[in-house]
Motif scaffolding. Sequence first.
Motif, PDB file in Angstrom:
ATOM      1  N   LYS A 571      13.461   5.145   0.183  1.00 19.56           N
ATOM      2  CA  LYS A 571      13.063   5.412  -1.201  1.00 19.56           C
ATOM      3  C   LYS A 571      11.790   4.646  -1.561  1.00 19.56           C
ATOM      4  O   LYS A 571      10.844   5.210  -2.135  1.00 19.56           O
ATOM      5  N   ILE A 572      11.749   3.356  -1.199  1.00 18.60           N
ATOM      6  CA  ILE A 572      10.586   2.533  -1.533  1.00 18.60           C
ATOM      7  C   ILE A 572       9.350   2.985  -0.764  1.00 18.60           C
ATOM      8  O   ILE A 572       8.268   3.134  -1.314  1.00 18.60           O
ATOM      9  N   GLU A 573       9.490   3.224   0.535  1.00 19.24           N
ATOM     10  CA  GLU A 573       8.335   3.604   1.340  1.00 19.24           C
ATOM     11  C   GLU A 573       7.868   5.012   0.999  1.00 19.24           C
ATOM     12  O   GLU A 573       6.698   5.340   1.174  1.00 19.24           O
ATOM     13  N   GLY A 574       8.774   5.842   0.482  1.00 15.03           N
ATOM     14  CA  GLY A 574       8.365   7.165   0.047  1.00 15.03           C
ATOM     15  C   GLY A 574       7.469   7.108  -1.166  1.00 15.03           C
ATOM     16  O   GLY A 574       6.588   7.965  -1.363  1.00 15.03           O
ATOM     17  N   GLU A 575       7.667   6.061  -1.987  1.00 21.40           N
ATOM     18  CA  GLU A 575       6.854   5.894  -3.194  1.00 21.40           C
ATOM     19  C   GLU A 575       5.538   5.187  -2.893  1.00 21.40           C
ATOM     20  O   GLU A 575       4.499   5.503  -3.466  1.00 21.40           O
ATOM     21  N   ASP A 576       5.614   4.228  -1.942  1.00 21.02           N
ATOM     22  CA  ASP A 576       4.408   3.415  -1.687  1.00 21.02           C
ATOM     23  C   ASP A 576       4.510   2.813  -0.305  1.00 21.02           C
ATOM     24  O   ASP A 576       4.803   1.642  -0.132  1.00 21.02           O
ATOM     25  N   SER A 577       4.338   3.607   0.726  1.00 18.89           N
ATOM     26  CA  SER A 577       4.471   3.130   2.106  1.00 18.89           C
ATOM     27  C   SER A 577       3.201   2.411   2.530  1.00 18.89           C
ATOM     28  O   SER A 577       2.103   2.917   2.373  1.00 18.89           O
ATOM     29  N   ILE A 578       3.353   1.233   3.113  1.00 17.52           N
ATOM     30  CA  ILE A 578       2.159   0.456   3.471  1.00 17.52           C
ATOM     31  C   ILE A 578       1.780   0.601   4.932  1.00 17.52           C
ATOM     32  O   ILE A 578       0.632   0.414   5.297  1.00 17.52           O
ATOM     33  N   ILE A 579       2.752   0.923   5.789  1.00 11.39           N
ATOM     34  CA  ILE A 579       2.441   1.128   7.195  1.00 11.39           C
ATOM     35  C   ILE A 579       3.368   2.197   7.726  1.00 11.39           C
ATOM     36  O   ILE A 579       4.443   2.441   7.189  1.00 11.39           O
TER      37      ILE A 579
END
Length: 589
Positions: A571-579
């Motif tokens: 959920k978090i990486e779908g919103e703002d994935s850093i790598i």
Amino acid sequence: MNSKISTLTKGQIIDDKYSVSFFLKKGTYAETYRVQNEAKEIKFLKLFDFAKLHRTQFTESGDLLEIEILKKISHPNIAKYNASGYTMIDNQKFAYVVLDFISGETLADKMKREEKLTSYEAKNIVLSVLNGLNYLHTLPNSVIHNDITIQNIMLDLSGKVEIPKIIDFGYSRFLTQSNKDFLKEGLNLFYTANETLNKVFSVQSDIFSVGALYYHLVTGLPPYFIEISKYKSDKIQLEESILEQRQKPLKFPEHIDGHTKLIISKALQPKSENRFKSVNEFLKILNGDLEVELSVPEEKAQKSYEKEKKKGKGFSAIAGMSALKAQLQLDVIDALHNSEEYAKYGVTIPNGMLLYGPPGCGKTFFAKHFAEEVGFNYVHVNPGTLKSRYVNATEENISKLFQEAEKNAPTIIFIEEISGLFPSRDSDAHEMSKNAVEAMLAEMDRTGEKGIFVLCATNYPDKIDAALLRAGRLDKKVYLSPPDFEARMAMFEMYLKSRPIDLGLDYELLAKLTENYVSSDIKDLIVDEASRFALKAKSKITMKILEEVISRTRPSVSLLELEKYEIIRKKIEGEDSIISDRPTIGFKK
């Protein structure tokens, strides 16, 4: 039976030997009574409910540990064992122990009446307690009491002279026992040493408790006292707040002499190695046979925050995570070192980063080595550092933190468990917590331009206020999962290399056997436990010992919990994935 005030009734006969005179007290797993034996002598009986006892309260052979300890001890300053046994009541099994009845009162009762004692009276009580503990600690198989408080000291008033006696061995353990066999629930936290909060007990743990007792007797309150009612069931937050208080200098009333202050201060040092080395040393100093010296300068304890230039191995101590390291090198570390060059391109460091994942996966470890890699000012805080029960005080603490960070920029601020400090404002959080969130949002506005990088860690990223996770605040979000195969191999090799190990340890097999174990499991539950086992057996740490410990040790984080964290991560990486690849935490040799 649970609805009764007591299990036994007046006149009831236990084991054909003891007649109940009257009920005294009911605890979580035991009840106490005044009884008479066959010779009509008054005795004290403690009745243990097997259904309410925890597994850690039994020996390996299935006997009740408290009773087994009481059988082995006898000292004038300790309640005297008489007998013990088992009995059936309403088809339910109970254990009992019979002790000499102490005619007098608890130290807690005396304190309620007198509020505080004279230095002379307090010293005599502490000397008696130390004499009892010195006996316990110097037994062939040393006993640690673990629960010295004003409730567990009885004052025997049957003679001309008041005799303090140590009672209640419910938390007592043999020093040789594993730390896993210790249940800390129910301990008086104001008397509990820092290490015991992590289920580590030792001679120094009892010394801390006696220091707390001494302080309570001469001041009327336990050391570092805080109002606990506001914490309700949040035991973790309460522990953190108490630990934070212990970073501050002790406060003494003016009537306490300097020698007493020094003795109490040394006994209450947060780090066990800075306390008295033994109860015997404590006794000698209290009797004036030795000089007391604090092991750490007092001014060190007066810092409100841990602020230092970190030196150490930096990223080289962390295995894997190369993509994350490279990105942090470019976005943060190089920006800190070359701020003017970055400014030419209109690029500043990001405001902050969130480390999240299951407990024990090395979030604090990563933060420490990140700060070492940067090499600039570092401020380490937890919710207890900033939170206050007073209106607007939390917001003031947050403001002061950022003001100091800007003054000493470039600065890394590391905040542990921010979910407890900045919970979602959509939840039923207290109004003061919501105000703290708003204060933090205001302070994080353009922190990068001020030379401040905010690094936060939490086990509960889904409970943090969403506004803190948006762009311009905690821009980067990094999931730290249980260590992978290579990292587990490296960890075993690193943790074992300085210990007496057998030749030919199979690190690959150890890594295979510990899939889904977190970093702290490998260090604390496996390597340390195997070391204790080998020490007891006077042998080297062998593959057989390690495999046996692993077979008895479950991962502290369940597969179900890991699945929940995977859902949160997606959920978090779908919103703002850093790598693109999920980073994993590990260690290098």
